[in-house]
Design a protein around this motif. Structure first.
Motif, PDB file in Angstrom:
ATOM      1  N   VAL A  59      11.395  12.127   4.520  1.00  0.00           N
ATOM      2  CA  VAL A  59       9.985  12.182   5.048  1.00  0.00           C
ATOM      3  C   VAL A  59       9.624  10.534   4.609  1.00  0.00           C
ATOM      4  N   GLU A  60       9.503   9.631   5.589  1.00  0.00           N
ATOM      5  CA  GLU A  60       9.147   8.659   5.325  1.00  0.00           C
ATOM      6  C   GLU A  60       7.634   8.027   6.270  1.00  0.00           C
ATOM      7  N   ILE A  61       6.763   7.481   5.562  1.00  0.00           N
ATOM      8  CA  ILE A  61       5.375   7.444   6.235  1.00  0.00           C
ATOM      9  C   ILE A  61       5.377   5.958   7.189  1.00  0.00           C
ATOM     10  N   THR A  99       6.340  10.780   8.608  1.00  0.00           N
ATOM     11  CA  THR A  99       4.774  11.478   8.101  1.00  0.00           C
ATOM     12  C   THR A  99       4.410  11.123   6.962  1.00  0.00           C
ATOM     13  N   ASP A 100       3.098  11.663   6.557  1.00  0.00           N
ATOM     14  CA  ASP A 100       2.741  11.520   5.165  1.00  0.00           C
ATOM     15  C   ASP A 100       3.259  12.610   4.485  1.00  0.00           C
ATOM     16  N   ALA A 101       3.903  12.457   3.153  1.00  0.00           N
ATOM     17  CA  ALA A 101       4.636  13.537   2.422  1.00  0.00           C
ATOM     18  C   ALA A 101       3.523  14.378   1.690  1.00  0.00           C
ATOM     19  N   LEU A 102       2.353  13.793   1.557  1.00  0.00           N
ATOM     20  CA  LEU A 102       1.058  14.554   0.983  1.00  0.00           C
ATOM     21  C   LEU A 102       0.669  15.755   1.864  1.00  0.00           C
ATOM     22  N   GLY A 161      13.280  11.442  -4.997  1.00  0.00           N
ATOM     23  CA  GLY A 161      12.513  10.523  -4.428  1.00  0.00           C
ATOM     24  C   GLY A 161      12.163   9.311  -5.282  1.00  0.00           C
ATOM     25  N   ASN A 162      12.295   8.400  -5.004  1.00  0.00           N
ATOM     26  CA  ASN A 162      11.472   7.093  -5.799  1.00  0.00           C
ATOM     27  C   ASN A 162      10.236   7.100  -5.340  1.00  0.00           C
ATOM     28  N   LEU A 163       9.538   7.680  -6.085  1.00  0.00           N
ATOM     29  CA  LEU A 163       8.136   7.832  -5.441  1.00  0.00           C
ATOM     30  C   LEU A 163       7.118   6.740  -5.808  1.00  0.00           C
ATOM     31  N   PRO A 164       6.293   6.461  -4.502  1.00  0.00           N
ATOM     32  CA  PRO A 164       5.336   5.347  -4.773  1.00  0.00           C
ATOM     33  C   PRO A 164       4.497   5.739  -5.642  1.00  0.00           C
ATOM     34  N   TYR A 165       4.060   4.830  -6.811  1.00  0.00           N
ATOM     35  CA  TYR A 165       3.216   5.215  -7.994  1.00  0.00           C
ATOM     36  C   TYR A 165       2.108   5.876  -7.892  1.00  0.00           C
ATOM     37  N   ILE A 168      12.160  12.008  -0.297  1.00  0.00           N
ATOM     38  CA  ILE A 168      10.791  11.336   0.213  1.00  0.00           C
ATOM     39  C   ILE A 168      10.839  10.014  -0.018  1.00  0.00           C
ATOM     40  N   GLY A 169      10.405   9.157   0.974  1.00  0.00           N
ATOM     41  CA  GLY A 169      10.423   7.655   1.120  1.00  0.00           C
ATOM     42  C   GLY A 169      11.544   7.238   0.801  1.00  0.00           C
ATOM     43  N   PRO A 170      12.665   7.344   1.917  1.00  0.00           N
ATOM     44  CA  PRO A 170      13.826   6.664   1.815  1.00  0.00           C
ATOM     45  C   PRO A 170      13.988   5.366   1.677  1.00  0.00           C
ATOM     46  N   GLY A 171      12.907   4.619   2.406  1.00  0.00           N
ATOM     47  CA  GLY A 171      12.850   3.021   2.205  1.00  0.00           C
ATOM     48  C   GLY A 171      14.064   2.418   3.016  1.00  0.00           C
ATOM     49  N   LEU A 172      14.611   1.631   2.480  1.00  0.00           N
ATOM     50  CA  LEU A 172      15.685   0.953   3.018  1.00  0.00           C
ATOM     51  C   LEU A 172      16.939   1.553   2.689  1.00  0.00           C
ATOM     52  N   ARG A 198       0.800  -1.224   0.044  1.00  0.00           N
ATOM     53  CA  ARG A 198      -0.089   0.181   0.029  1.00  0.00           C
ATOM     54  C   ARG A 198       0.854   1.138   0.087  1.00  0.00           C
ATOM     55  N   PHE A 199       2.153   1.110   0.307  1.00  0.00           N
ATOM     56  CA  PHE A 199       2.911   2.384   0.132  1.00  0.00           C
ATOM     57  C   PHE A 199       3.817   2.230  -0.904  1.00  0.00           C
ATOM     58  N   GLY A 200       3.466   1.289  -1.825  1.00  0.00           N
ATOM     59  CA  GLY A 200       4.087   1.424  -3.101  1.00  0.00           C
ATOM     60  C   GLY A 200       5.803   0.949  -3.108  1.00  0.00           C
ATOM     61  N   GLN A 201       5.737  -0.114  -2.137  1.00  0.00           N
ATOM     62  CA  GLN A 201       7.381  -0.435  -2.046  1.00  0.00           C
ATOM     63  C   GLN A 201       8.012  -1.109  -2.872  1.00  0.00           C
ATOM     64  N   ASN A 202       8.866  -0.722  -3.636  1.00  0.00           N
ATOM     65  CA  ASN A 202       9.571  -1.536  -4.804  1.00  0.00           C
ATOM     66  C   ASN A 202      11.072  -0.866  -4.520  1.00  0.00           C
ATOM     67  N   PHE A 203      12.092  -1.684  -3.764  1.00  0.00           N
ATOM     68  CA  PHE A 203      13.032  -1.072  -3.280  1.00  0.00           C
ATOM     69  C   PHE A 203      13.955  -0.915  -4.425  1.00  0.00           C
ATOM     70  N   LEU A 204      15.030  -0.088  -4.631  1.00  0.00           N
ATOM     71  CA  LEU A 204      16.239  -0.078  -5.737  1.00  0.00           C
ATOM     72  C   LEU A 204      17.178  -0.994  -5.228  1.00  0.00           C
ATOM     73  N   THR A 205      17.815  -1.727  -6.023  1.00  0.00           N
ATOM     74  CA  THR A 205      18.492  -2.492  -5.623  1.00  0.00           C
ATOM     75  C   THR A 205      19.963  -2.606  -6.655  1.00  0.00           C
TER      76      THR A 205
HETATM   77  N1  SAM Z   1      13.794   4.981  -1.602  1.00  0.00           N
HETATM   78  C1  SAM Z   1      13.629   3.740  -1.572  1.00  0.00           C
HETATM   79  C2  SAM Z   1      14.463   2.944  -2.826  1.00  0.00           C
HETATM   80  O1  SAM Z   1      14.648   3.639  -3.955  1.00  0.00           O
HETATM   81  O2  SAM Z   1      14.843   1.797  -2.515  1.00  0.00           O
HETATM   82  C3  SAM Z   1      12.203   3.349  -1.377  1.00  0.00           C
HETATM   83  C4  SAM Z   1      11.460   3.492  -2.660  1.00  0.00           C
HETATM   84  S1  SAM Z   1       9.730   2.895  -2.597  1.00  0.00           S
HETATM   85  C5  SAM Z   1       9.316   3.018  -4.227  1.00  0.00           C
HETATM   86  C6  SAM Z   1       8.757   4.230  -1.837  1.00  0.00           C
HETATM   87  C7  SAM Z   1       8.876   4.555  -0.505  1.00  0.00           C
HETATM   88  O3  SAM Z   1       8.064   5.788  -0.191  1.00  0.00           O
HETATM   89  C8  SAM Z   1       8.761   3.789   0.695  1.00  0.00           C
HETATM   90  O4  SAM Z   1       9.778   3.644   1.648  1.00  0.00           O
HETATM   91  C9  SAM Z   1       7.427   4.114   1.087  1.00  0.00           C
HETATM   92  O5  SAM Z   1       7.271   3.453   2.385  1.00  0.00           O
HETATM   93  C10 SAM Z   1       7.597   5.523   1.023  1.00  0.00           C
HETATM   94  N2  SAM Z   1       6.065   6.286   1.149  1.00  0.00           N
HETATM   95  C11 SAM Z   1       5.008   5.705   0.599  1.00  0.00           C
HETATM   96  N3  SAM Z   1       3.957   6.427   0.618  1.00  0.00           N
HETATM   97  C12 SAM Z   1       4.566   7.725   1.491  1.00  0.00           C
HETATM   98  C13 SAM Z   1       4.126   9.010   1.871  1.00  0.00           C
HETATM   99  N4  SAM Z   1       2.559   9.253   1.780  1.00  0.00           N
HETATM  100  N5  SAM Z   1       4.759   9.639   2.511  1.00  0.00           N
HETATM  101  C14 SAM Z   1       6.232   9.520   2.681  1.00  0.00           C
HETATM  102  N6  SAM Z   1       6.633   8.352   2.298  1.00  0.00           N
HETATM  103  C15 SAM Z   1       5.962   7.446   1.655  1.00  0.00           C
END
Ligand code: SAM
Length: 271
Positions: A65-67, A88-91, A110-114, A44-48, A14-21
């Motif tokens: 900023v990470e939700i 928090t929610d970046a929105l 940011g690698n943004l959630p789609y 925005i969304g640092p993930g791992l 639900r948070f669009g988590q596709n981590f870059l490897t």
């Molecule tokens: N940056 C990392 C990478 O490239 O591997 C993770 C990218 S992943 C596509 C999206 C990241 O955005 C996840 O860490 C997710 O939890 C976070 N995320 C999703 N919705 C968000 C929101 N509304 N506000 C902040 N972060 C959010």
């Protein structure tokens, strides 16, 4: 089936988590950003932390900023005082206040959630005067629409409303294999540089409404697509043929149409 944990983290779809490897892709992104010490970088969304780590190495300090309530503390523990984590929610995040706190324009990355990419970019653009540039990984199809010129197949509402406020530079494509888990579609990196509109609309809300109405009926002629907003006389007053389709009009022409509609008393457009 839910995806397998990655580095001990349960992936949240639900948070669009596709981590870059893919380290080559990560290097290329960071080179495109060219982060420097002293710049007000925010991810925005640092993930791992795939992009976070090289950004911190280059710039020395970063706001993120990470939700995700599991990922935010992981990032804080890994990077210590080199990163300020806003869980928090970046929105809903106030980017203008962050820029004021940091004493300079933000460079947003940011690698943004789609699922939130378009609303998030328009949210950021509300603070456009506080942003130097933005580098985002998005669905390739969305980047194609952002950068399309008048007359091209991908040209539409997003192209017009984004190009009104930003210089749009599509940079390169990233295949699904660069991520874990792999997304179903190709991605692309885009650079957005906020700039004052070449010609500012008198009423930006009206510009948004007019462009939305025009492209919701993109196969129709402008005359039919703008019914209720502008009649033939109003369209022709802008030097535009009411018989053309809206996808042929430039951003400047949409601004002209909106300005003409704004100047006409309500109810003046004949159906
Ligand atoms: N940056 C990392 C990478 O490239 O591997 C993770 C990218 S992943 C596509 C999206 C990241 O955005 C996840 O860490 C997710 O939890 C976070 N995320 C999703 N919705 C968000 C929101 N509304 N506000 C902040 N972060 C959010």
């Amino acid at each position: 089936m839910s995806p397998r944990p990655i580095a001990g983290h349960t992936v949240r779809k639900r948070f669009g988590q596709n981590f870059l490897t893919d380290t080559n892709v990560i290097d290329r992104i960071v080179r495109a950003i060219d982060p420097r010490p002293g710049q007000a970088l925010v991810e925005i969304g640092p993930g791992l932390g795939a992009i976070t780590a090289p950004l911190v190495a280059a710039a020395g300090f970063l706001d993120v900023v990470e939700i995700d309530r599991d990922l935010a503390p992981r990032i804080a523990a890994r990077f210590g005082d080199k990163v300020c984590v806003h869980e928090t929610d970046a929105l809903r995040y106030d980017f203008a206040s962050l820029a004021q706190q940091r004493g300079g324009k933000l460079r947003v990355v940011g690698n943004l959630p789609y699922n939130i990419s378009t609303p998030l970019i328009f949210h950021l653009l509300e603070s456009a005067t506080h942003i130097a540039d933005m580098h985002f990984m998005l669905q390739k199809e969305v980047v194609d629409r952002m950068g399309a010129a008048a007359g091209e197949d991908d040209y539409g509402r997003l192209s017009v409303l984004l190009q009104y406020r930003c210089r749009v530079e599509p940079l390169f494509t990233v295949p699904p294999g660069a991520f874990n888990p792999q997304p179903k579609v190709h991605s692309a990196i885009v650079r957005l540089i906020p700039q004052p509109p070449a010609q500012a609309a008198r009423d930006e809300k009206l510009l948004g409404a007019l462009v939305t109405q025009a492209f919701s009926q993109r196969r129709k002629t402008l005359r039919n697509a703008l019914r209720g907003l502008l009649d033939d006389t109003g369209i022709a007053a802008c030097g535009i043929d009411p018989g053309v389709r809206c996808e042929t009009l430039t951003v400047a022409q949409f601004v002209q149409l909106a300005d003409t509609a704004a100047a006409r008393p309500a109810g003046d457009a004949h159906d």
